[in-house]
Design an enzyme around this catalytic site. Structure first.
Site, short mmCIF file in Angstrom:
data_model
loop_
_atom_site.label_atom_id
_atom_site.label_comp_id
_atom_site.label_asym_id
_atom_site.label_seq_id
_atom_site.Cartn_x
_atom_site.Cartn_y
_atom_site.Cartn_z
N ARG A 1 -43.47 23.08 -27.31
CA ARG A 1 -42.49 22.10 -27.84
C ARG A 1 -41.25 22.79 -28.38
NH1 ARG A 1 -46.43 17.58 -30.64
NH2 ARG A 1 -46.68 16.37 -28.74
N GLY B 1 -51.56 14.30 -26.16
CA GLY B 1 -51.84 15.64 -26.68
C GLY B 1 -53.10 16.25 -26.09
N LYS C 1 -60.81 5.52 -27.52
CA LYS C 1 -61.01 4.11 -27.89
C LYS C 1 -60.21 3.13 -27.05
CE LYS C 1 -61.66 4.71 -32.86
NZ LYS C 1 -60.81 4.55 -34.05
N GLY D 1 -48.51 8.27 -27.68
CA GLY D 1 -48.31 6.86 -28.01
C GLY D 1 -46.96 6.34 -27.53
P1 ADP Z 1 -54.69 11.86 -25.68
O1 ADP Z 1 -54.50 12.76 -26.87
O2 ADP Z 1 -54.50 12.61 -24.39
O3 ADP Z 1 -53.89 10.60 -25.76
P2 ADP Z 1 -57.01 10.61 -26.83
O4 ADP Z 1 -56.64 11.20 -28.15
O5 ADP Z 1 -56.89 9.18 -26.62
O6 ADP Z 1 -56.23 11.42 -25.67
O7 ADP Z 1 -58.54 10.96 -26.51
C1 ADP Z 1 -59.04 12.27 -26.58
C2 ADP Z 1 -60.38 12.27 -27.26
O8 ADP Z 1 -61.31 11.40 -26.62
C3 ADP Z 1 -60.97 13.66 -27.18
O9 ADP Z 1 -61.15 14.15 -28.49
C4 ADP Z 1 -62.30 13.45 -26.48
O10 ADP Z 1 -63.35 14.24 -27.00
C5 ADP Z 1 -62.58 11.99 -26.73
N1 ADP Z 1 -63.53 11.45 -25.75
C6 ADP Z 1 -63.38 11.38 -24.41
N2 ADP Z 1 -64.50 10.91 -23.84
C7 ADP Z 1 -65.37 10.66 -24.83
C8 ADP Z 1 -66.71 10.17 -24.88
N3 ADP Z 1 -67.37 9.85 -23.77
N4 ADP Z 1 -67.30 10.06 -26.10
C9 ADP Z 1 -66.64 10.39 -27.22
N5 ADP Z 1 -65.39 10.87 -27.25
C10 ADP Z 1 -64.75 11.00 -26.07
MG MG Z 2 -55.30 12.64 -28.87
#
Ligand code: ADP
Ligand code: MG
Length: 394
Positions: A39, A350, A200, A373
């Site tokens: 970054r 991230g 989620k 987001g």
């Molecule tokens: P990003 O940062 O790319 O937007 P998120 O923060 O939404 O992604 O999601 C990442 C998190 O989701 C990671 O910490 C990962 O461990 C968790 N995750 C993915 N699949 C599962 C699962 N089956 N059960 C629990 N946590 C999960």
């Molecule tokens: Mg994340």
């Protein structure tokens, strides 16, 4: 105020002007050292153009979530050092972002000098968008440049509150580049394939809803997939299901059918007894007491085939708990498939970017979005406050 780009601001002239630049220097820190300077390096071009044009450059950013308190571990001081190295010149640092100390530091700037102010979020006024805080920040400068796309979905003092108090406001090069790439996803060439994963459904409900009707194929993975499987009456064992979102998942599944797109869910799973290293196996139906921790190999193949046929791909959210090596195969397979595809590809988030980098395929993906987001909100066609303040819309 009319929408300006950095180039038009420079054409109008910035020599001797005090320019407040909202950068995104929210880098991962490890024991007081910058752990990944991506970054920081990305912020350099805008800053260099301004200093070269003779501006007095005042850089502001947040780092982490100090919650309005001074937390030494979240000081930007080490970032000033790293930014200086990336720019190849000295960057002054001031240990507060408003007040007499900041005013004195700004007064000491010569043309072409650069100053980084301390973490904005050491003051609660930043995230509250407090008018006094915004005014104090704005009073340090004449003009404003926003180069922090990743926080433009937040109406904070440094993204919106300062704007009315500054003479001219412009979008920086990094922010503009981000919008250009996201444009190709907003008006995609078809087939348009979206991959959504992560923790989620509730985090990404709006994105799920919008992309379901826009994508030709929407591949769902990560923990959110189990809420969808529950909605279909399939066994989910001890997987993370959000009971309050099962209705939403129903509605999204129905909307996908109506829109004539495909919403793909995992057909096999890696399951474990707990979300930690330990025994695991691959199954087609999740047994009682076991939780889904990754998509299975057949699912990864199906998602990969969708990517191979795509002309445009957008991916956000890991397919499993990829931080644990044994539960990262699905995410790695998807990263490879996105990189191998001839499609224009955009990956945001991230954790998603961390997964892409860990897989070593980052340079074969068209665009790694700095927003998580913010990217999701932009792709939903929502108005982002930080962009609206610059006179721009999705
Ligand atoms: P990003 O940062 O790319 O937007 P998120 O923060 O939404 O992604 O999601 C990442 C998190 O989701 C990671 O910490 C990962 O461990 C968790 N995750 C993915 N699949 C599962 C699962 N089956 N059960 C629990 N946590 C999960
Ligand atoms: Mg994340």
């Amino acid at each position: 105020m009319r929408a300006r780009d950095l180039s038009s601001l420079l054409a109008e002239g910035v020599q001797g002007r005090r320019v407040l630049v909202r950068s995104d220097l929210n880098v991962p820190m490890h024991d007081g050292v910058v752990a990944d300077d991506a970054r920081i390096r990305a912020s350099v071009p805008t800053l260099l153009r301004l200093t070269t044009a003779g501006a007095r450059v005042i850089v502001v950013s947040h780092l982490g979530r100090p919650g309005g308190e001074r937390r030494p571990a979240l000081s930007l001081a080490p970032v000033a050092q790293a930014l200086g190295e990336a720019l190849g010149r000295k960057v002054a640092f001031c240990s507060d972002c408003i007040g007499p100390e900041a005013e004195a530091a700004v007064a000491g700037l010569a043309e072409g000098d650069l100053l980084l102010l301390e973490n904005l979020r050491f003051h609660a006024g930043e995230t509250n968008n407090d008018a006094h805080f915004a005014r104090a920040l704005a009073d340090l400068a004449d003009d404003y440049v926003n180069d922090a796309f990743g926080t433009s979905h937040r109406a904070h003092a440094s993204t919106t509150g300062v704007v009315p108090w500054l003479e001219r406001a412009a979008a920086g090069d990094l922010l503009l580049g981000e919008l250009e790439h996201l444009e190709t996803v907003l008006a995609p060439e078809h087939p348009f394939v979206c991959l959504l994963g992560g923790a989620k459904v509730s985090d990404k409900l709006g994105a799920l809803e919008a992309l379901t009707t826009r994508a030709d194929v929407l591949c769902v993975g990560g923990a959110m997939a189990y809420t969808f499987l529950r909605a279909q009456g399939r066994p989910t064992g001890a997987s993370l299901v959000e009971p309050s979102r099962v209705e939403d998942a129903h509605r999204i599944l129905a909307a996908a059918v109506r829109a004539g797109g495909q919403l793909l869910l995992p057909v096999d799973h890696v399951v474990a007894e707990r979300p930690a290293p330990g025994p695991y196996r691959t199954v087609r139906e999740i047994p009682d007491g076991w939780m889904g921790v990754d998509i299975g190999p057949q699912t990864a193949r199906a998602y990969g085939e969708a990517c191979a046929r795509a002309r445009t791909i957008f991916w956000n959210g890991p397919m499993g708990i990829f931080e644990i090596d044994a539960f990262g195969a699905g995410t790695r397979a998807v990263a490879e498939a996105v990189a191998d595809s001839p499609a224009r590809s955009v990956v945001g988030g991230g954790d998603s970017l961390a997964a892409v980098r860990a897989t070593g395929v980052g340079d074969r993906i068209t665009h790694l979005s700095t927003g998580g987001g913010a990217t999701l909100e932009y792709l939903q066609g929502l108005e982002l406050p930080g962009l609206a303040a610059l006179g721009r819309r999705a």
